[in-house]
Design an enzyme around this catalytic site. Structure first.
Site, PDB file in Angstrom:
ATOM      1  N   GLY C   9       0.834  -1.203   0.000  1.00 35.23           N
ATOM      2  CA  GLY C   9       0.000   0.000   0.000  1.00 35.23           C
ATOM      3  C   GLY C   9       0.863   1.244   0.000  1.00 35.23           C
ATOM      4  O   GLY C   9       2.028   1.198   0.388  1.00 35.23           O
ATOM      5  N   GLY C  11       0.398   5.526   0.830  1.00 33.61           N
ATOM      6  CA  GLY C  11      -0.486   6.655   1.175  1.00 33.61           C
ATOM      7  C   GLY C  11       0.260   7.947   0.912  1.00 33.61           C
ATOM      8  O   GLY C  11       1.322   7.933   0.299  1.00 33.61           O
ATOM      9  N   ALA C  14       3.227   7.586   3.573  1.00 36.85           N
ATOM     10  CA  ALA C  14       3.934   6.345   3.925  1.00 36.85           C
ATOM     11  C   ALA C  14       3.713   5.280   2.864  1.00 36.85           C
ATOM     12  O   ALA C  14       2.728   5.315   2.120  1.00 36.85           O
ATOM     13  CB  ALA C  14       3.416   5.828   5.266  1.00 36.85           C
ATOM     14  N   VAL C  16       3.581   1.009   2.694  1.00 35.55           N
ATOM     15  CA  VAL C  16       3.457  -0.141   3.595  1.00 35.55           C
ATOM     16  C   VAL C  16       3.940  -1.407   2.896  1.00 35.55           C
ATOM     17  O   VAL C  16       3.562  -1.673   1.758  1.00 35.55           O
ATOM     18  CB  VAL C  16       2.000  -0.333   4.061  1.00 35.55           C
ATOM     19  CG1 VAL C  16       1.893  -1.516   5.024  1.00 35.55           C
ATOM     20  CG2 VAL C  16       1.486   0.940   4.742  1.00 35.55           C
ATOM     21  N   LYS C  31       5.637   0.124   7.995  1.00 36.62           N
ATOM     22  CA  LYS C  31       5.106   1.388   7.444  1.00 36.62           C
ATOM     23  C   LYS C  31       6.308   2.331   7.324  1.00 36.62           C
ATOM     24  O   LYS C  31       6.834   2.795   8.324  1.00 36.62           O
ATOM     25  CB  LYS C  31       4.048   1.946   8.394  1.00 36.62           C
ATOM     26  CG  LYS C  31       3.122   2.989   7.784  1.00 36.62           C
ATOM     27  CD  LYS C  31       1.930   3.257   8.708  1.00 36.62           C
ATOM     28  CE  LYS C  31       0.839   4.043   8.029  1.00 36.62           C
ATOM     29  NZ  LYS C  31      -0.349   4.242   8.904  1.00 36.62           N
ATOM     30  N   ASP C 124     -10.561   9.272  13.244  1.00 32.66           N
ATOM     31  CA  ASP C 124     -10.669   8.794  11.856  1.00 32.66           C
ATOM     32  C   ASP C 124     -11.182   7.355  11.809  1.00 32.66           C
ATOM     33  O   ASP C 124     -10.671   6.515  11.065  1.00 32.66           O
ATOM     34  CB  ASP C 124      -9.327   8.893  11.112  1.00 32.66           C
ATOM     35  CG  ASP C 124      -9.552   8.836   9.585  1.00 32.66           C
ATOM     36  OD1 ASP C 124      -8.579   8.607   8.843  1.00 32.66           O
ATOM     37  OD2 ASP C 124     -10.717   8.979   9.163  1.00 32.66           O
TER      38      ASP C 124
END
Lengths: 47, 281, 298
Positions: C9, C11, C14, C16, C31, C124
């Site tokens: 992943g 973002g 970051a 992952v 991460k 969140d």
């Protein structure tokens, strides 16, 4: 030791600063709760 | 509190703390002496006898006590600069905390205090949701942007990534409330307000001492309260934790003391608080 | 000690990777925080993740195993959590029961309660931040927006929580909100688990207000004192709150206690909204069916 070591009783506290916030519309509308503030301070005192 | 990183990574006995400082200093001394030997060896032809003598006499590493003096001097500078920036009390406290912890992992001979002062304040602001952009921060402090950012990682690593600090200010507010409950009707509220402000100042000064490594925040708060008004604090603690007051209160008093099955022995607590107040003094 | 085997992943701040902790063979997630992107040094989200995960150890909160710096990057070593509730809700091939939903809500609220009793707001909560361990345990994750309860006079930004899960006080721009915002998010997640579609999917921030009040009624000063104080209040379309019967029809599989539980979490007035303890102690968790054993949930 899970006893809280304090009893939260708003009626016993004179805390003009916090009490003032409790009357303010922007605080009331936001969900501000005096007992949450007191609970935090007392928990930090007895942690 | 025992789950907090502050307790797990940053609480020591006095012996452990001294040992740690000795080790940090010894490591630095060792590497500096090695550097000096390399320096002299690399220039054996250039340097004359007298120059070598001068180096050996002048380039003497500082010892642990001298380091500590320097760190304490700069810790006060951190406090002064942070207060001059009008930062909230908690953020001043976090800045001091970060700075002092940094020198439990590093020697002033490796990273001079002057270089790290601004970074500790900058990271404290970010960590406490009081974000100031690097440009405006350096404008306000006349700091060098690259230098402030350069030390952010080493600081974070030396802090063992523990950023959440429990300071004695909220416990002060908590005891301010509980004293009113336990000594209900027996305390002058305007006097309490006066004490409260004086205690806040004493707490900030206490953060410059090693009390923060030996005692929990509430213990420091009680010590500061003891210094401000021994009679009031003693009375409160006796009523709260001993419960064998001469005019034994009724059930309501008992309840307001929140005694429940409290496991705190008054005499032990008083000893801790008294020792702590002596250290702070 | 740690390997990075596969990128899973990316973002804003970051990347992952999946990896392994060599000494134990334990699967981990690393991460890797990008540091070059943020001109003001370390990214605020990274600082928050580090700050709060360092303090929280709880079965229903993602575990921070280690942190290290490498090649000028900050690496958070987290426990490996292969799935999340968003995937479960979207995957129609997965059938789940009211007992499963109850189990997920129980674990979620235990994790949220632990944050709140440590005076930490998550800010969140949403299905894809509720990760699932291989044993089916829910773990609250992504503390990039978390913060400690504010000190009384502190001003907070209302621009938090992913829109569909954002509490009405935040939609109104409140600056002194409390942990009630997390409970609202949990309520919307509960609704989504029962409906298997997003419950309040606003297209944008203004539409979110519209969608929220059309579904749950427009608050008034009577049920939410001083709500009219918010400047955004005046332009509102007034909708009546849904009757109990309408809610029954909307959440056909929900018991009366489940509906009360939902309404407790979706109470408009944040001062009256249930807190984590009231949620956990509600009759919904005491009545049949008992929460499924997480391991047994397919």
């Amino acid at each position: 030791d899970v006893s809280k070591r304090y009893n939260l009783d708003e009626s016993l506290y004179s805390d003009p600063f916090i009490k003032d916030l409790q009357e303010r519309k922007d605080f009331i509308a936001s969900g501000f709760r005096v007992d949450y503030v007191y609970s935090r301070m007392l928990t930090e005192a007895f942690m | 509190f025992r789950h907090s990183s502050q307790y797990r990574f940053w609480s020591f006995t006095p012996e452990q703390l001294e040992q740690r400082r000795i080790e940090v200093n010894a490591q630095a001394v060792q590497s500096i002496e090695q550097d000096l030997r390399n320096f002299i060896d690399a220039r054996s032809t250039e340097l004359n006898e007298e120059e070598i003598k001068t180096i050996e006499n002048r380039a003497v590493p500082v010892n642990m006590e001298e380091e500590l003096k320097l760190v304490n001097l700069y810790a006060k500078k951190v406090q002064t600069i942070a207060q001059r920036l009008n930062l909230p009390t908690e953020i001043v406290a976090t800045s001091i905390t970060f700075f002092r912890r940094f020198y439990l992992e590093n020697s002033v001979m490796k990273i001079e205090p002057k270089a790290i002062v601004l970074t500790t304040i900058f990271l404290a602001c970010k960590s406490e949701n009081y974000f100031i952009g690097i440009d405006s921060f350096c404008e306000k402090t006349r700091g060098d942007k690259e230098q402030v950012l350069k030390y952010e990682f080493p600081l974070l690593e030396s802090l063992k990534f523990s950023l959440l600090s429990h300071h004695p200010y909220r416990p002060l507010h908590g005891f301010f409330l509980d004293i009113q409950a336990v000594l209900h009707g027996k305390v002058d509220l305007s006097y309490m307000g006066h004490i409260y402000d004086r205690c806040k100042k004493r707490i900030t000064d206490a953060l410059l001492t090693d009390a923060v490594y030996f005692y929990s925040p509430p213990q420091i708060t009680l010590a500061v309260l003891m210094l401000e008004d021994e009679a009031l604090t003693t009375r409160y603690l006796e009523l709260k934790f001993h419960g064998n007051d001469t005019n034994q209160g009724n059930a309501e008093d008992e309840a307001s003391r929140g005694n429940g099955n409290v496991t705190i022995q008054l005499d032990k607590l008083m000893k801790i608080v008294t020792n702590c107040s002596k250290l702070i003094e | 000690e740690y390997t990075k085997e596969r990128k899973v992943g990316e973002g804003t701040y970051a990347v992952v990777y999946l990896g392994t902790k060599q000494s134990s063979g334990r699967k981990i997630a690393v991460k890797e925080i990008k540091t070059s992107e943020f001109k003001d040094g370390l990214d605020m989200s990274a600082i928050r993740e580090v700050k709060y995960l360092q303090e929280i150890q709880h079965e229903n909160v993602i575990e921070l195993i280690d942190i290290f710096l490498a090649y000028d990057n900050l690496n958070l070593v987290l426990e490996f959590l292969p799935s999340d509730l968003e995937k479960v809700i979207k995957d129609r091939s997965i059938l789940f029961t009211p007992a499963d939903i109850k189990s997920w809500m129980l674990m979620t609220l235990r994790g949220v309660h632990h944050c709140h009793r440590n005076f930490i707001l998550h800010r969140d909560l949403k299905p894809n931040n509720l990760l699932l361990s291989p044993e089916g345990i829910i773990k609250v994750a992504d503390f990039g927006l978390a913060r400690t309860f504010p000190s009384a006079q502190e001003i907070l930004t209302s621009n938090v929580v992913t829109r569909w899960y954002r509490a009405p006080e935040l939609l109104f721009g409140a600056k002194h909100y409390t942990s009630a915002v997390d409970i609202w998010s949990a309520g919307v997640i509960f609704a989504e688990l029962m409906l298997r579609i997003p419950y309040l999917p606003g297209q944008n921030d203004v539409d979110q207000i519209e969608v929220t009040f059309r579904a749950l009624g427009t608050p008034t000063d009577a049920d939410w004192p001083d709500v009219s104080f918010f400047s955004a209040y005046n332009k509102l379309q007034i909708y009546p709150p849904p009757s109990r019967e309408e809610l029954r029809r909307r959440f056909i599989a929900a018991s009366e206690n489940a509906l009360s539980f939902l309404c407790g979490m979706l109470t408009m007035n944040p001062q009256k909204r249930w807190n984590a303890v009231e949620c956990l102690e509600s009759d919904y968790f005491k009545e049949a069916p008992a929460p499924s054993d997480p391991f047994s949930i397919k």
